[in-house]
Design a protein around this motif. Structure first.
Motif, PDB file in Angstrom:
ATOM      1  N   ALA A  60     -26.189   0.850  54.463  1.00 36.96           N
ATOM      2  CA  ALA A  60     -25.172  -0.196  54.553  1.00 36.96           C
ATOM      3  C   ALA A  60     -24.344  -0.093  55.827  1.00 36.96           C
ATOM      4  N   ALA A  61     -24.312   1.100  56.433  1.00 33.35           N
ATOM      5  CA  ALA A  61     -23.517   1.308  57.646  1.00 33.35           C
ATOM      6  C   ALA A  61     -24.334   1.108  58.918  1.00 33.35           C
ATOM      7  N   LEU A  62     -25.616   0.751  58.781  1.00 35.65           N
ATOM      8  CA  LEU A  62     -26.501   0.659  59.941  1.00 35.65           C
ATOM      9  C   LEU A  62     -26.761  -0.796  60.316  1.00 35.65           C
ATOM     10  N   LYS A  63     -26.809  -1.047  61.605  1.00 35.27           N
ATOM     11  CA  LYS A  63     -27.181  -2.369  62.086  1.00 35.27           C
ATOM     12  C   LYS A  63     -27.783  -2.240  63.479  1.00 35.27           C
ATOM     13  N   PRO A  64     -28.657  -3.171  63.850  1.00 38.16           N
ATOM     14  CA  PRO A  64     -29.315  -3.075  65.158  1.00 38.16           C
ATOM     15  C   PRO A  64     -28.485  -3.678  66.281  1.00 38.16           C
ATOM     16  N   VAL A  65     -28.859  -3.305  67.506  1.00 40.55           N
ATOM     17  CA  VAL A  65     -28.364  -3.978  68.703  1.00 40.55           C
ATOM     18  C   VAL A  65     -29.295  -5.151  68.970  1.00 40.55           C
ATOM     19  N   GLU A  66     -28.749  -6.328  69.131  1.00 43.24           N
ATOM     20  CA  GLU A  66     -29.564  -7.506  69.406  1.00 43.24           C
ATOM     21  C   GLU A  66     -29.741  -7.652  70.915  1.00 43.24           C
ATOM     22  N   ILE A  67     -30.981  -7.710  71.354  1.00 37.17           N
ATOM     23  CA  ILE A  67     -31.292  -7.738  72.782  1.00 37.17           C
ATOM     24  C   ILE A  67     -32.077  -8.994  73.134  1.00 37.17           C
ATOM     25  N   ALA A  68     -32.153  -9.289  74.418  1.00 37.61           N
ATOM     26  CA  ALA A  68     -32.864 -10.474  74.899  1.00 37.61           C
ATOM     27  C   ALA A  68     -34.164 -10.122  75.610  1.00 37.61           C
ATOM     28  N   SER A  69     -34.374  -8.817  75.897  1.00 38.30           N
ATOM     29  CA  SER A  69     -35.558  -8.382  76.629  1.00 38.30           C
ATOM     30  C   SER A  69     -35.834  -6.917  76.310  1.00 38.30           C
ATOM     31  N   PRO A  70     -37.112  -6.490  76.316  1.00 36.47           N
ATOM     32  CA  PRO A  70     -37.405  -5.065  76.107  1.00 36.47           C
ATOM     33  C   PRO A  70     -36.711  -4.155  77.116  1.00 36.47           C
ATOM     34  N   ALA A  71     -36.339  -4.694  78.271  1.00 37.75           N
ATOM     35  CA  ALA A  71     -35.629  -3.890  79.270  1.00 37.75           C
ATOM     36  C   ALA A  71     -34.252  -3.457  78.772  1.00 37.75           C
ATOM     37  N   GLU A  72     -33.721  -4.155  77.773  1.00 35.69           N
ATOM     38  CA  GLU A  72     -32.404  -3.840  77.223  1.00 35.69           C
ATOM     39  C   GLU A  72     -32.474  -2.909  76.013  1.00 35.69           C
ATOM     40  N   LEU A  73     -33.650  -2.447  75.688  1.00 38.04           N
ATOM     41  CA  LEU A  73     -33.823  -1.602  74.502  1.00 38.04           C
ATOM     42  C   LEU A  73     -32.884  -0.403  74.516  1.00 38.04           C
ATOM     43  N   SER A  74     -32.313  -0.106  73.355  1.00 40.54           N
ATOM     44  CA  SER A  74     -31.502   1.103  73.213  1.00 40.54           C
ATOM     45  C   SER A  74     -31.715   1.672  71.822  1.00 40.54           C
TER      46      SER A  74
END
Length: 347
Positions: free
Chosen positions: A308-322
């Motif tokens: 419940a405490a986890l959420k993803p980072v929303e990115i626009a390109s694989p170059a922004e992956l974290s």
């Protein structure tokens, strides 16, 4: 109903409602569909002959599926096994009549995969009578998932009439989620596909990221796979080991479902997707059971974070992956050709 062979009983999924917006397709071993259909078609086409040795490398699930298909059709089976294949699976393979060789322990899954490819090439040079199944490259492995799709389409239409469907599952070789959704879109082109990837996989461009505990076997690769059809995917989630573990532990704790690490990752991603798109039904692909993850995952359940405490980072390109969790709208785009892409070599 009686079955002619245990493989027919093991392959059939059970649908389990997890929430208002998510349903789990729980398989004992999903790749049995792929292996049975592939061997049957290859025999029909004369590409293999009865009694011939079928060869492939595997991290475990496909090895068991291929051994069962060979047992049913009277074929011989040889497996080049990953270091991640557990003792229980190895014992079953040997008793089913497969010959198994396991590569030496490696520092990471990339080296493990390269060692297996190298060994397969050597076997094919030494034994030209052996047929390489090429689960990652021969699209014959798509065939079996048509049956799964028809089953799912019928049950979803009966229980959730008119509700749009999203399929959430590991990408892996590409054949399972890809084959399932290709067939489902014949019934309904609006079916969406959400694919799961571990960090370190080249399939959707996360090879520059290193997850030291990555053992999410079956959903990513260090080698490009021809069977991955990138244009089928609407959304991609990249997830580290700890997040996938959180999903797997939560699935067992909350729903009493003992499933593999890729299922845990899909469960976590589907829960997030369902909150964003409550009008859609999210089908979580539970490709296998949790038995081979007992020591590395379930015995460490106290370390698993609260989902419940986890959420993803929303990115626009694989170059922004974290790390540890990113998501991106893929929008059914093709994979851009790159001059330095390395394919698994075809003899």
């Amino acid at each position: 109903m009686t079955h002619a062979h245990i493989a027919d009983a093991l392959k059939t999924p059970t649908l389990v409602r997890l929430s208002e917006g998510t349903v789990l397709a729980r398989f004992e071993s999903m790749k049995i569909y792929s292996a049975l259909a592939a061997v049957r078609r290859l025999l029909q086409e004369g590409r293999i002959r009865p009694g011939q040795t079928l060869l492939d490398s595997s991290s475990g699930i496909y090895a068991h599926a291929l051994a069962l298909a060979c047992h049913r059709h009277g074929m011989r089976c040889h497996i080049v096994a990953s270091t991640t294949v557990d003792a229980t699976t190895l014992a079953q393979l040997e008793i089913l009549g497969a010959t198994v060789e396991q590569v030496e322990p490696s520092e990471n899954l990339k080296l493990d995969q390269e060692l297996r490819v190298r060994r397969v090439r050597r076997i094919l040079r030494e034994r030209p009578d052996v047929h390489w199944m090429r689960q990652y490259h021969d699209d014959v492995h798509y065939l079996g998932y048509r049956e799964v799709a028809d089953l799912v389409a019928a049950e979803v239409a009966a229980e959730f009439p008119g509700r749009p469907l999203t399929v959430v599952g590991g990408v892996g070789s590409g054949a399972s989620t890809g084959g399932l959704v290709e067939r489902l879109r014949h019934h309904d082109p609006s079916v969406r596909l959400v694919g799961l990837q571990p960090f370190g996989s080249v399939t959707f461009g996360s090879e520059r990221h290193h997850d030291p505990e990555a053992i999410i076997a079956g959903i990513g690769s260090s080698i490009p796979f021809d069977n991955v059809r990138h244009h089928l995917y609407d959304t991609v989630h990249w997830m580290d080991f700890t997040h996938a573990m959180a999903g797997a532990v939560a699935l067992l704790r909350e729903h009493a479902v003992f499933a593999g690490l890729s299922t845990g990752a899909a469960h976590l991603a589907a829960s997030w997707e369902a909150r964003r798109f409550p009008d859609r039904l999210h089908l979580v692909i539970g490709a296998d059971t949790g038995h081979r993850y007992v020591e590395r995952v379930f015995a460490r359940h106290r370390e698993a974070p609260d989902p419940a405490a986890l959420k993803p980072v929303e990115i626009a390109s694989p170059a922004e992956l974290s790390m540890p969790w990113s998501t991106m709208a893929w929008n059914r785009a093709p994979w851009p050709a790159r001059p330095n892409d390395r394919k698994e070599p075809t003899p």
